[in-house]
Each structure stands twice: as structure tokens, then as C-alpha cells.
Design a protein around this motif. Structure first.
Motif, PDB file in Angstrom:
ATOM      1  N   VAL A  57       0.947  -1.349   0.204  1.00 26.07           N
ATOM      2  CA  VAL A  57      -0.100   0.016   0.021  1.00 26.07           C
ATOM      3  C   VAL A  57       0.625   1.087   0.062  1.00 26.07           C
ATOM      4  CG1 VAL A  57      -1.580   1.196   1.304  1.00 26.07           C
ATOM      5  CG2 VAL A  57      -1.989  -1.009   1.026  1.00 26.07           C
ATOM      6  N   ALA A  58       1.851   1.319   0.803  1.00 25.72           N
ATOM      7  CA  ALA A  58       2.740   2.383   0.947  1.00 25.72           C
ATOM      8  C   ALA A  58       3.411   2.886  -0.376  1.00 25.72           C
ATOM      9  CB  ALA A  58       3.864   2.268   2.005  1.00 25.72           C
ATOM     10  N   ARG A  59       3.861   1.823  -1.213  1.00 23.53           N
ATOM     11  CA  ARG A  59       4.466   2.062  -2.458  1.00 23.53           C
ATOM     12  C   ARG A  59       3.566   2.520  -3.496  1.00 23.53           C
ATOM     13  NH1 ARG A  59       9.056   2.698  -0.494  1.00 23.53           N
ATOM     14  NH2 ARG A  59      10.280   0.864   0.163  1.00 23.53           N
ATOM     15  N   VAL A  60       2.485   1.932  -3.358  1.00 25.17           N
ATOM     16  CA  VAL A  60       1.331   2.595  -4.543  1.00 25.17           C
ATOM     17  C   VAL A  60       0.968   3.678  -4.254  1.00 25.17           C
ATOM     18  CG1 VAL A  60      -0.997   2.119  -5.409  1.00 25.17           C
ATOM     19  CG2 VAL A  60       0.488   0.065  -5.253  1.00 25.17           C
ATOM     20  N   ARG A  61       1.080   4.340  -2.969  1.00 27.53           N
ATOM     21  CA  ARG A  61       0.417   5.368  -2.583  1.00 27.53           C
ATOM     22  C   ARG A  61       1.725   6.568  -2.701  1.00 27.53           C
ATOM     23  NH1 ARG A  61      -0.870   4.325   2.558  1.00 27.53           N
ATOM     24  NH2 ARG A  61       1.268   4.659   3.329  1.00 27.53           N
ATOM     25  N   GLU A  62       2.832   6.028  -2.623  1.00 28.05           N
ATOM     26  CA  GLU A  62       4.009   6.840  -2.926  1.00 28.05           C
ATOM     27  C   GLU A  62       3.989   7.295  -4.378  1.00 28.05           C
ATOM     28  OE1 GLU A  62       7.704   5.854  -1.150  1.00 28.05           O
ATOM     29  OE2 GLU A  62       6.591   4.923   0.556  1.00 28.05           O
ATOM     30  N   LEU A  63       3.868   6.175  -4.937  1.00 28.48           N
ATOM     31  CA  LEU A  63       3.941   6.358  -6.597  1.00 28.48           C
ATOM     32  C   LEU A  63       2.835   7.351  -7.211  1.00 28.48           C
ATOM     33  CD1 LEU A  63       4.907   5.536  -9.343  1.00 28.48           C
ATOM     34  CD2 LEU A  63       3.662   3.394  -9.231  1.00 28.48           C
ATOM     35  N   ALA A  64       1.709   7.150  -6.753  1.00 25.41           N
ATOM     36  CA  ALA A  64       0.415   7.991  -7.052  1.00 25.41           C
ATOM     37  C   ALA A  64       0.802   9.462  -6.672  1.00 25.41           C
ATOM     38  CB  ALA A  64      -0.838   7.586  -6.538  1.00 25.41           C
ATOM     39  N   GLN A  65       1.384   9.542  -5.628  1.00 23.78           N
ATOM     40  CA  GLN A  65       1.791  10.934  -5.092  1.00 23.78           C
ATOM     41  C   GLN A  65       2.896  11.380  -5.892  1.00 23.78           C
ATOM     42  OE1 GLN A  65       0.164  12.834  -2.321  1.00 23.78           O
ATOM     43  NE2 GLN A  65       1.335  14.457  -3.575  1.00 23.78           N
ATOM     44  N   ALA A  66       3.893  10.601  -6.342  1.00 21.89           N
ATOM     45  CA  ALA A  66       4.845  11.345  -7.190  1.00 21.89           C
ATOM     46  C   ALA A  66       4.491  11.649  -8.574  1.00 21.89           C
ATOM     47  CB  ALA A  66       5.860  10.089  -7.418  1.00 21.89           C
ATOM     48  N   TYR A  67       3.474  10.785  -9.166  1.00 19.98           N
ATOM     49  CA  TYR A  67       2.820  11.151 -10.273  1.00 19.98           C
ATOM     50  C   TYR A  67       2.119  12.554 -10.305  1.00 19.98           C
ATOM     51  CZ  TYR A  67       3.641   6.868 -12.976  1.00 19.98           C
ATOM     52  OH  TYR A  67       4.230   5.580 -13.489  1.00 19.98           O
ATOM     53  N   LEU A  68       1.332  12.691  -9.044  1.00 22.61           N
ATOM     54  CA  LEU A  68       0.602  13.938  -8.890  1.00 22.61           C
ATOM     55  C   LEU A  68       1.576  15.008  -8.610  1.00 22.61           C
ATOM     56  CD1 LEU A  68      -2.221  12.953  -6.621  1.00 22.61           C
ATOM     57  CD2 LEU A  68      -2.447  13.483  -8.605  1.00 22.61           C
ATOM     58  N   ASP A  69       2.705  14.916  -8.060  1.00 23.10           N
ATOM     59  CA  ASP A  69       3.589  15.889  -7.872  1.00 23.10           C
ATOM     60  C   ASP A  69       4.402  16.260  -9.232  1.00 23.10           C
ATOM     61  OD1 ASP A  69       3.328  15.890  -5.060  1.00 23.10           O
ATOM     62  OD2 ASP A  69       5.060  14.808  -4.629  1.00 23.10           O
ATOM     63  N   ALA A  70       4.513  15.335 -10.117  1.00 23.13           N
ATOM     64  CA  ALA A  70       5.177  15.517 -11.425  1.00 23.13           C
ATOM     65  C   ALA A  70       3.804  16.037 -12.300  1.00 23.13           C
ATOM     66  CB  ALA A  70       5.553  14.475 -12.012  1.00 23.13           C
ATOM     67  N   ARG A  71       2.817  16.324 -11.957  1.00 22.89           N
ATOM     68  CA  ARG A  71       1.592  16.973 -12.607  1.00 22.89           C
ATOM     69  C   ARG A  71       0.985  15.837 -13.968  1.00 22.89           C
ATOM     70  NH1 ARG A  71       0.667  21.778 -10.898  1.00 22.89           N
ATOM     71  NH2 ARG A  71       2.654  23.120 -10.379  1.00 22.89           N
ATOM     72  N   ALA A  72       0.974  14.615 -13.309  1.00 22.38           N
ATOM     73  CA  ALA A  72       0.569  13.397 -14.466  1.00 22.38           C
ATOM     74  C   ALA A  72      -0.742  12.881 -13.563  1.00 22.38           C
ATOM     75  CB  ALA A  72       1.727  12.651 -14.640  1.00 22.38           C
ATOM     76  N   PRO A  73      -1.605  13.414 -13.242  1.00 24.64           N
ATOM     77  CA  PRO A  73      -2.840  12.845 -12.667  1.00 24.64           C
ATOM     78  C   PRO A  73      -3.412  11.692 -13.402  1.00 24.64           C
ATOM     79  CG  PRO A  73      -3.645  14.916 -13.762  1.00 24.64           C
ATOM     80  CD  PRO A  73      -2.064  14.895 -13.875  1.00 24.64           C
ATOM     81  N   GLY A  74      -3.129  11.684 -14.793  1.00 21.81           N
ATOM     82  CA  GLY A  74      -3.573  10.469 -15.557  1.00 21.81           C
ATOM     83  C   GLY A  74      -2.948   9.166 -15.276  1.00 21.81           C
ATOM     84  N   MET A  75      -1.490   9.314 -15.035  1.00 21.56           N
ATOM     85  CA  MET A  75      -0.747   8.181 -14.683  1.00 21.56           C
ATOM     86  C   MET A  75      -1.019   7.775 -13.054  1.00 21.56           C
ATOM     87  SD  MET A  75       1.087   7.435 -17.219  1.00 21.56           S
ATOM     88  CE  MET A  75       2.336   6.713 -16.625  1.00 21.56           C
ATOM     89  N   ALA A  76      -1.330   8.902 -12.268  1.00 17.95           N
ATOM     90  CA  ALA A  76      -1.722   8.487 -10.885  1.00 17.95           C
ATOM     91  C   ALA A  76      -3.184   7.786 -10.845  1.00 17.95           C
ATOM     92  CB  ALA A  76      -1.839   9.865 -10.150  1.00 17.95           C
ATOM     93  N   LEU A  77      -4.094   8.046 -11.746  1.00 18.72           N
ATOM     94  CA  LEU A  77      -5.028   7.539 -11.738  1.00 18.72           C
ATOM     95  C   LEU A  77      -4.937   6.149 -12.151  1.00 18.72           C
ATOM     96  CD1 LEU A  77      -7.801   9.751 -13.422  1.00 18.72           C
ATOM     97  CD2 LEU A  77      -8.001   8.896 -11.113  1.00 18.72           C
ATOM     98  N   ALA A  78      -4.139   5.844 -13.290  1.00 22.41           N
ATOM     99  CA  ALA A  78      -3.904   4.292 -13.625  1.00 22.41           C
ATOM    100  C   ALA A  78      -3.177   3.731 -12.794  1.00 22.41           C
ATOM    101  CB  ALA A  78      -3.157   4.573 -15.059  1.00 22.41           C
ATOM    102  N   SER A  79      -2.105   4.379 -12.165  1.00 26.91           N
ATOM    103  CA  SER A  79      -1.497   3.436 -10.968  1.00 26.91           C
ATOM    104  C   SER A  79      -2.477   2.791  -9.859  1.00 26.91           C
ATOM    105  CB  SER A  79      -0.436   4.053 -10.466  1.00 26.91           C
ATOM    106  OG  SER A  79      -0.690   5.251  -9.703  1.00 26.91           O
ATOM    107  N   ILE A  80      -3.449   3.653  -9.323  1.00 29.56           N
ATOM    108  CA  ILE A  80      -4.390   3.359  -8.487  1.00 29.56           C
ATOM    109  C   ILE A  80      -5.391   2.339  -9.023  1.00 29.56           C
ATOM    110  CG2 ILE A  80      -6.363   3.839  -6.902  1.00 29.56           C
ATOM    111  CD1 ILE A  80      -4.445   6.569  -6.715  1.00 29.56           C
ATOM    112  N   GLU A  81      -5.854   2.539 -10.189  1.00 34.49           N
ATOM    113  CA  GLU A  81      -6.943   1.740 -10.695  1.00 34.49           C
ATOM    114  C   GLU A  81      -6.480   0.202 -11.130  1.00 34.49           C
ATOM    115  OE1 GLU A  81      -8.406   4.030 -14.198  1.00 34.49           O
ATOM    116  OE2 GLU A  81      -9.674   5.295 -12.824  1.00 34.49           O
ATOM    117  N   HIS A  82      -5.049   0.185 -11.410  1.00 32.04           N
ATOM    118  CA  HIS A  82      -4.391  -1.175 -11.729  1.00 32.04           C
ATOM    119  C   HIS A  82      -3.870  -1.869 -10.293  1.00 32.04           C
ATOM    120  CE1 HIS A  82      -4.697   0.563 -15.776  1.00 32.04           C
ATOM    121  NE2 HIS A  82      -4.814  -0.771 -16.268  1.00 32.04           N
TER     122      HIS A  82
END
Length: 175
Positions: free
Chosen positions: A52-77
Motif C-alpha cells: 500500500v505504501a509504495r502504491v500511495r508513494e507512486l501515485a503521489q509522485a505522479y501528482l507531484d509531477a503533474r501527471a494525474p492520469g498516470m496516478a489514476l492508472a496506477s491506483i486503478e491497476h
């Protein structure tokens, strides 16, 4: 066709070959300043997809990089057990908001608040920060939805009004 015609034809052919042969670089999905961190987190999530912590960190990193679509995909998968975790769902709501989906983001924030309020839930107790953040964001999102604003970035004036309506405070004084 004279010499002048051949010269023009050759120049046009050279110009067409040059134009067709030039390469264009596409814009990176993740900015240069975030590339190393995102790459490392992607490798870690690929190695341990149930963390859980790694998925959350990855989604946060995508949001920090202004890539919300990638954050959505990482959570949805991610596995279902990770997707229903309140902190992950809270990030999911933010990614939805950044994608211009206010109504979906509001539904996600409401799920976060309902899971945090349910004492019989298998989810560990939510932090006060998470509850406060989800409550504040859901109030703002509710105002956005009420005003009919799906994409907050596309309508800054309405977004500002929704924020103002959601955060104004009333105080009483007794004399």
C-alpha cells in the motif's frame, strides 16, 4: 521543361525530404526533476504490487509531477484491497479533480469519509489529518458540483467562488 524548372523541382524534392525526415521529440509524461524518483517507485511497485505504501508513494509522485492520469492508472491497476484504503482513495480523489472530474472526486472523498467513520471497518483508524483534509476537500467539491463545474482548472472564477463558499466562516458576538 527547362533548367529553371528542373532546379525548382530538385529544390522542392530536397525540401520535402528534409521536412519528412526531421524528427520531433515528444514531451515527456513526467518532468525531468521527477524522472528518477518515479522510475524507482515504478520498479518498487512492480516488484511488490500489494504494498500500500509504495502504491500511495507512486501515485503521489505522479501528482507531484503533474501527471494525474498516470496516478489514476496506477491506483486503478492496483489490487482491490489497496484501492479501498482511505489514503489511496484520497489520492485518487485528488487525481480525479486534477483530471477535471469533480463529481467523481466528490464520490471518492465521500467513500473516504464513510470508511473512516465506520468503526466495524477492517481499515485501520484514519488519521485526523486525513479526516480533516477529506472533509475540507469534499466541502469544496460539493460546492463545485453544485455550481456545475466539472473541471476546476477550466473555470477559475467558479472554482474560486466554490472555495469561498465552502470555507467561509460565521462568527457571532454577544454584547
Amino acid at each position: 521543361m527547362g533548367l529553371k524548372g528542373w532546379n525548382i523541382a530538385v529544390l522542392l524534392a530536397i525540401g520535402a525530404i528534409w521536412f519528412a525526415g526531421s524528427t520531433q521529440r515528444e514531451k515527456r509524461v513526467v518532468g525531468d526533476s521527477h524522472t528518477d524518483r518515479v522510475a524507482l517507485l515504478e520498479e518498487q511497485v512492480a516488484a511488490t504490487p500489494n504494498d500500500v505504501a509504495r502504491v500511495r508513494e507512486l501515485a503521489q509522485a505522479y501528482l507531484d509531477a503533474r501527471a494525474p492520469g498516470m496516478a489514476l492508472a496506477s491506483i486503478e491497476h492496483a489490487p482491490a484491497a489497496i484501492r479501498v484504503e482511505p489514503t489511496v482513495e484520497h489520492l485518487y480523489a485528488r487525481a480525479l479533480l486534477d483530471q477535471g472530474r469533480s463529481a467523481d472526486a466528490l464520490a471518492a472523498e465521500r467513500r473516504v469519509l464513510s470508511r473512516c467513520a465506520d468503526p466495524s471497518s477492517e481499515v485501520p483508524a484514519c488519521s485526523t489529518y486525513l479526516i480533516a483534509s477529506a472533509t475540507r476537500r469534499s466541502e469544496i467539491l460539493e460546492q463545485l458540483v453544485t455550481l456545475g463545474v466539472e473541471d476546476a482548472n477550466a473555470h477559475p472564477e467558479a472554482s474560486s467562488l466554490a472555495y469561498h463558499n465552502a470555507t467561509r466562516q460565521v462568527s457571532f458576538s454577544s454584547r
